[in-house]
Design an enzyme around this catalytic site. Sequence first.
Site, short mmCIF file in Angstrom:
data_model
loop_
_atom_site.label_atom_id
_atom_site.label_comp_id
_atom_site.label_asym_id
_atom_site.label_seq_id
_atom_site.Cartn_x
_atom_site.Cartn_y
_atom_site.Cartn_z
N CYS A 114 47.77 37.77 34.43
CA CYS A 114 46.47 37.10 34.25
C CYS A 114 46.02 37.09 32.78
CB CYS A 114 45.41 37.76 35.12
SG CYS A 114 45.80 37.63 36.86
N HIS A 250 38.45 35.34 32.20
CA HIS A 250 39.41 35.17 33.30
C HIS A 250 38.60 35.08 34.59
CE1 HIS A 250 42.63 35.56 36.05
NE2 HIS A 250 42.43 36.84 36.33
N ASN A 280 41.36 32.63 41.72
CA ASN A 280 42.05 33.27 40.61
C ASN A 280 43.39 32.55 40.38
OD1 ASN A 280 43.46 34.95 38.88
ND2 ASN A 280 42.87 36.85 39.93
O1 UT7 Z 1 43.44 38.69 38.23
C1 UT7 Z 1 43.84 40.01 38.18
C2 UT7 Z 1 42.70 40.86 38.31
N1 UT7 Z 1 42.27 40.93 39.69
C3 UT7 Z 1 41.01 41.21 39.93
O2 UT7 Z 1 40.26 41.29 38.98
C4 UT7 Z 1 40.56 41.49 41.31
C5 UT7 Z 1 39.72 42.74 41.30
N2 UT7 Z 1 39.20 43.16 42.59
C6 UT7 Z 1 38.32 42.42 43.29
O3 UT7 Z 1 38.00 41.30 42.94
C7 UT7 Z 1 37.68 43.05 44.52
O4 UT7 Z 1 38.01 44.39 44.56
C8 UT7 Z 1 38.10 42.37 45.86
C9 UT7 Z 1 37.47 40.98 45.97
C10 UT7 Z 1 39.61 42.25 45.91
C11 UT7 Z 1 37.62 43.20 47.05
O5 UT7 Z 1 36.24 43.45 46.96
P1 UT7 Z 1 35.67 44.92 47.25
O6 UT7 Z 1 34.20 44.82 47.23
O7 UT7 Z 1 36.32 45.83 46.24
O8 UT7 Z 1 36.14 45.18 48.71
P2 UT7 Z 1 37.09 46.35 49.27
O9 UT7 Z 1 38.49 46.16 48.79
O10 UT7 Z 1 36.44 47.66 49.02
O11 UT7 Z 1 37.05 46.06 50.80
C12 UT7 Z 1 35.87 46.21 51.53
C13 UT7 Z 1 36.21 45.98 52.98
C14 UT7 Z 1 37.43 46.73 53.49
O12 UT7 Z 1 37.13 47.15 54.79
P3 UT7 Z 1 36.73 48.70 55.07
O13 UT7 Z 1 37.90 49.50 54.60
O14 UT7 Z 1 35.49 48.93 54.25
O15 UT7 Z 1 36.51 48.71 56.54
C15 UT7 Z 1 38.51 45.69 53.53
O16 UT7 Z 1 39.47 45.93 54.53
O17 UT7 Z 1 36.51 44.57 53.17
C16 UT7 Z 1 37.73 44.45 53.88
N3 UT7 Z 1 38.38 43.21 53.48
C17 UT7 Z 1 38.09 42.03 54.02
N4 UT7 Z 1 37.22 41.67 54.99
C18 UT7 Z 1 37.16 40.36 55.29
C19 UT7 Z 1 39.33 43.04 52.53
N5 UT7 Z 1 39.64 41.73 52.44
C20 UT7 Z 1 38.90 41.08 53.35
C21 UT7 Z 1 38.79 39.73 53.73
N6 UT7 Z 1 37.90 39.42 54.71
N7 UT7 Z 1 39.50 38.75 53.15
#
Ligand code: UT7
Length: 323
Positions: A114, A250, A280
Amino acid sequence: MTIRAVVVGLGHYLPDRVVPNSEFEASLDTSDEWIRSRSGIERRHFAAEGETTSDLATQAAKRALADAGLEANDLDAIVLATSTADLTFPSAATMVQSALGMNRGFAFDVQAVCAGFIYAMANANALIVSGQARRIMVIGAETFSRIMDWNDRSTCVLFGDGAGAVILEAQDGAGDKTDRGILSIDLNSDGQHREILYVDGGVSTQTTGFLRMQGKEVFRHAVEKLAKTATIAMDKAGIASDEVDWVVPHQANIRIIQGTAKKLGLSMDHVVVTVQDHGNTSAASIPLALSVGVERGQIKRGDVVVTEAIGGGLAWGAVVLRW
Ligand code: UT7
């Protein structure tokens, strides 16, 4: 007199197929509401079957040439940032060179995921200021849809395909921050963090693999490292926060973009945001956002633009330029 690498043309290309968040609801336990609220993404583009990264890059490059009023053979080089090249080799850059009918100069790919476009700009800038090339097409192009695990809801809803291109040209500057062109660069990587964002395949493993990400961990590194690299680059250029016209970050997550802007002391009125429409697109995200930002009338000649990105590696960095 100082040689500066000045943007003289730009363009972008997005594949025709637009995929709204709702399309994932049929096959995954996810929702439009979750994707929007956690990432800011509303839709993304996916390449058609058989449409490759070099195809997208070629379209963006043609638009950049038209924008600059140049022919392919007016270029000395093509530097293409991608992690999803068509083939293991030759480089996607040489495929673009051939597709454009460019039969001089040189072309090569840069792989920093990225952060690829930032690294490609740094390479092109070095070639220009050292006098090895006068005009370079810098492209970011990706087909991340090819490395998605469609059963992994935590990653497959976040990425998209696209390409953006800028043409850099050597111009004389005074050597101070009033110059147009690239004013400063900051590059970083830390290979200790490779397990938080990677593809679990590759040539040596004889598989293509899928993108794997510990989203929360990457998020944590992103806000801190992006604000720091942007600050370092701004300091190198002697640019204060109140002199920044546009941050072009980004486009991975609106919450990362907002958090970084806040740390930099900038309001969102000074940030170009396209993540809602593109998702992304890895190395393509900054040149796509630059091109859209100019099209929208946000970025204008003479503006101070700060670009910053982070991705797999981890690799991150920033470029400050005057448009
Ligand atoms: O380009 C390279 C750089 N990449 C990035 O910068 C990405 C960085 N990370 C992010 O953008 C965020 O961390 C995400 C968008 C990937 C995730 O957001 P988050 O607020 O950190 O959510 P999380 O990973 O803590 O997940 C929260 C919950 C989880 O459930 P539990 O464990 O709390 O029950 C996940 O299983 O959301 C769940 N979850 C989803 N639910 C519905 C994960 N993906 C999904 C989904 N739909 N697609």
